[in-house]
Design a protein around this motif. Structure first.
Motif, PDB file in Angstrom:
ATOM      1  N   ASP A  35       0.831  -1.210   0.000  1.00 27.02           N
ATOM      2  CA  ASP A  35       0.000   0.000   0.000  1.00 27.02           C
ATOM      3  C   ASP A  35       0.863   1.258   0.000  1.00 27.02           C
ATOM      4  OD1 ASP A  35      -2.217  -1.583   0.025  1.00 27.02           O
ATOM      5  OD2 ASP A  35      -2.677  -1.295   2.155  1.00 27.02           O
ATOM      6  N   PHE A  36       1.994   1.183   0.712  1.00 29.37           N
ATOM      7  CA  PHE A  36       2.868   2.353   0.774  1.00 29.37           C
ATOM      8  C   PHE A  36       3.412   2.701  -0.608  1.00 29.37           C
ATOM      9  CE2 PHE A  36       7.316   3.829   0.973  1.00 29.37           C
ATOM     10  CZ  PHE A  36       7.087   5.100   1.471  1.00 29.37           C
ATOM     11  N   TYR A  37       3.879   1.693  -1.356  1.00 31.45           N
ATOM     12  CA  TYR A  37       4.444   1.984  -2.677  1.00 31.45           C
ATOM     13  C   TYR A  37       3.362   2.403  -3.669  1.00 31.45           C
ATOM     14  CZ  TYR A  37       9.100   0.810  -1.281  1.00 31.45           C
ATOM     15  OH  TYR A  37      10.319   0.847  -0.658  1.00 31.45           O
ATOM     16  N   ALA A  38       2.170   1.850  -3.514  1.00 31.27           N
ATOM     17  CA  ALA A  38       1.062   2.321  -4.348  1.00 31.27           C
ATOM     18  C   ALA A  38       0.774   3.792  -4.049  1.00 31.27           C
ATOM     19  CB  ALA A  38      -0.181   1.472  -4.090  1.00 31.27           C
ATOM     20  N   HIS A  39       0.980   4.165  -2.796  1.00 29.51           N
ATOM     21  CA  HIS A  39       0.749   5.554  -2.373  1.00 29.51           C
ATOM     22  C   HIS A  39       1.823   6.494  -2.925  1.00 29.51           C
ATOM     23  CE1 HIS A  39       0.064   9.025   0.203  1.00 29.51           C
ATOM     24  NE2 HIS A  39       1.284   8.896   0.701  1.00 29.51           N
ATOM     25  N   ILE A  40       3.103   6.155  -2.719  1.00 28.87           N
ATOM     26  CA  ILE A  40       4.154   7.111  -3.087  1.00 28.87           C
ATOM     27  C   ILE A  40       4.387   7.179  -4.588  1.00 28.87           C
ATOM     28  CG2 ILE A  40       5.327   6.806  -0.877  1.00 28.87           C
ATOM     29  CD1 ILE A  40       7.505   5.252  -2.434  1.00 28.87           C
ATOM     30  N   LEU A  41       4.077   6.111  -5.320  1.00 33.57           N
ATOM     31  CA  LEU A  41       4.327   6.132  -6.761  1.00 33.57           C
ATOM     32  C   LEU A  41       3.374   7.068  -7.491  1.00 33.57           C
ATOM     33  CD1 LEU A  41       5.148   2.375  -7.453  1.00 33.57           C
ATOM     34  CD2 LEU A  41       6.726   4.319  -7.415  1.00 33.57           C
ATOM     35  N   ARG A  42       2.402   7.596  -6.763  1.00 34.13           N
ATOM     36  CA  ARG A  42       1.535   8.615  -7.356  1.00 34.13           C
ATOM     37  C   ARG A  42       2.237   9.965  -7.430  1.00 34.13           C
ATOM     38  NH1 ARG A  42      -2.707   9.985  -4.398  1.00 34.13           N
ATOM     39  NH2 ARG A  42      -2.007   9.054  -2.458  1.00 34.13           N
ATOM     40  N   PHE A  43       3.372  10.076  -6.710  1.00 40.81           N
ATOM     41  CA  PHE A  43       4.121  11.330  -6.686  1.00 40.81           C
ATOM     42  C   PHE A  43       5.334  11.216  -7.608  1.00 40.81           C
ATOM     43  CE2 PHE A  43       1.942  10.818  -2.646  1.00 40.81           C
ATOM     44  CZ  PHE A  43       1.298  12.042  -2.500  1.00 40.81           C
ATOM     45  N   GLU A  44       5.481  12.184  -8.495  1.00 35.31           N
ATOM     46  CA  GLU A  44       6.523  12.112  -9.519  1.00 35.31           C
ATOM     47  C   GLU A  44       7.923  12.047  -8.917  1.00 35.31           C
ATOM     48  OE1 GLU A  44       8.091  14.666 -13.410  1.00 35.31           O
ATOM     49  OE2 GLU A  44       6.251  15.240 -12.361  1.00 35.31           O
TER      50      GLU A  44
END
Length: 308
Positions: A53-62
């Protein structure tokens, strides 16, 4: 015990003492370690889900997404992060644990993983794990709070180890850059007949200032110059000792018959010269290099007319 063995034994004892003092600073006790170890079943159950969930979250940020080359790298980092947090929950906080955390911090720093990304991932993991503890825990609220508090103590200690490595790496980089700046050569340039320019770039310590003085005097002797512009616009870290060396260089140049002009003088350098009692009447100052060259050219013209 031989002398060399005694030295090694003393060093190891000092390291162990420092390590224990650090744990005490974070108020981490054996009871805290036991409480965190008791969280292993919950951490194992939700760990992979939290990391995914964390990587799904941060990968939204360029900015964060640019840290990763492809999905293969992301999966490799996820596995490493799972192992990292498992070791955190194991709470075996001995010297080898601290060294391993610092080693990993160094890898993160060299890989370009910013402290923001590192602390952000940690905060996300702790937040989600704390929620799981409170939701799944069967103990009374007071005991659950104690579990979370113990985990926070160890997590902050763990983060401090890695961030110290970041700081040490940055300080080392700065030190290397400063040394490179100090080692920059200081050329003595003949702009025209009778006029020398000495551009000073980078950090100027006492050793480099003495070398500069010798190069300047050699240049005056070899070219028989009558004017010298010492441009310190690009110089940094000029303290009272270095300011005194600059004054001595210009005084020596004047004794050899060359008019000295100090160009690019900053308010800080001016204050240092004033503080050490330098008589600025013995040399000329200029706001910038252009004004310094103009003043030097005027001095040469005046000298030529006087010589005729």
């Amino acid at each position: 015990m031989s002398k060399s063995h005694a030295v090694v034994h003393s060093a190891l004892a000092d390291e162990a003492s420092q390590h224990n003092n650090t744990l005490s600073w974070f108020d981490i006790t054996p009871a805290d370690q036991e409480r965190v170890r008791s969280l292993a079943p919950i951490a194992d159950h939700v760990g992979e889900e939290i990391i995914a969930d964390f990587y799904a979250h941060i990968l939204r940020f360029e900015d964060a997404a640019q840290q990763f080359a492809d999905d293969t790298q992301i999966e490799r980092v996820k596995r490493g992060q799972k192992k990292y947090f498992q070791e955190l929950i194991n709470a075996e906080l001995d010297e080898s644990y601290a060294e391993e955390r610092k080693r990993i911090g160094g890898i993160h720093e060299r890989a370009g993983i910013t402290p923001t990304l590192y602390v952000g991932s940690y905060a996300y993991y702790l937040q989600r794990l704390s929620q799981s503890i409170l939701e799944n825990g069967k103990e009374d609220p007071h005991k659950l709070f104690g579990l979370v508090l113990s985990m926070m103590k160890i997590a902050h200690y763990d983060m401090a180890l890695a961030l110290e490595t970041y700081v040490e790496a940055r300080e080392k980089t700065i030190e290397i850059h400063e040394r490179q700046m100090r080692e920059l050569p200081t050329p003595v340039l003949e702009l025209r007949e009778g006029l020398l320019l000495v551009p000073v770039v980078g950090a100027l310590d006492s050793h480099r200032a003495r070398t500069l003085t010798m190069q300047l005097l050699d240049g005056i002797r070899d070219t028989r110059s009558r004017a010298v512009v010492l441009d310190i616009t690009g110089a940094v870290s000029i303290d009272s000792s270095v300011a005194n060396h600059l004054f001595q260089a210009m005084t020596a140049a004047r004794l050899m018959g060359a008019k000295s002009i100090l160009a690019g003088i900053s308010p800080t350098v001016a204050q240092e010269l004033f503080r050490i009692g330098v008589d600025t009447k013995t040399f000329t100052t200029a706001r910038n290099l252009q004004q310094g060259i103009e003043l030097a050219a005027s001095a040469l013209e005046a000298h030529s007319k006087h010589s005729v």
